[in-house]
Design a protein around this motif. Structure first.
Motif: not given
Length: 117
Positions: A41, A44, A47-48
């Motif tokens: 998580l 993720e 990267w966002n």
């Protein structure tokens, strides 16, 4: 992150970019388990984030050590990443794990400190 060298390394030589590289080093199987549980998580979400150019956390030959490479477009994007990390489940769960990072660009005070490592 109080251990290790925090001198600058510019991975790409580009003006304005902020790069962090080094290792996340667990001292026990419990710390290793914490990293394995929270890392997907964390990757993720990182990267966002706006301005994230590189975000890699890879295992090394030592199962307790991960290679960390991050790059952001500028100091503002890196600071926002560090602010999010401080507030996150990852940040809280891994607060005591040793970081051995080097840093390039911006202000080193943006780097999340881990005093208990």
């Amino acid at each position: 992150m109080t251990t290790g060298d925090e001198r600058a390394i510019d991975q790409h030589g580009a003006s304005g970019r902020v790069a962090l590289t080094g290792q996340l080093a667990c001292s026990s199987a419990a710390e290793q388990d914490t990293v394995l549980r929270h890392l997907p998580l964390h990757i993720e979400l990182s990267w966002n984030e706006p301005g994230c150019l590189v975000f890699e956390v890879r295992p090394t030959v030592d199962p307790f050590v991960w290679q960390v490479d991050e790059e952001f477009t500028d100091a503002e994007a890196f600071a926002a990443h560090q602010d999010r990390v401080r507030q996150s489940a990852w940040g809280r769960a891994t607060a005591g794990i040793e970081r051995r990072y080097t840093f390039e660009g911006g202000d080193e005070s943006f780097i999340t400190r881990r005093d208990s490592s």
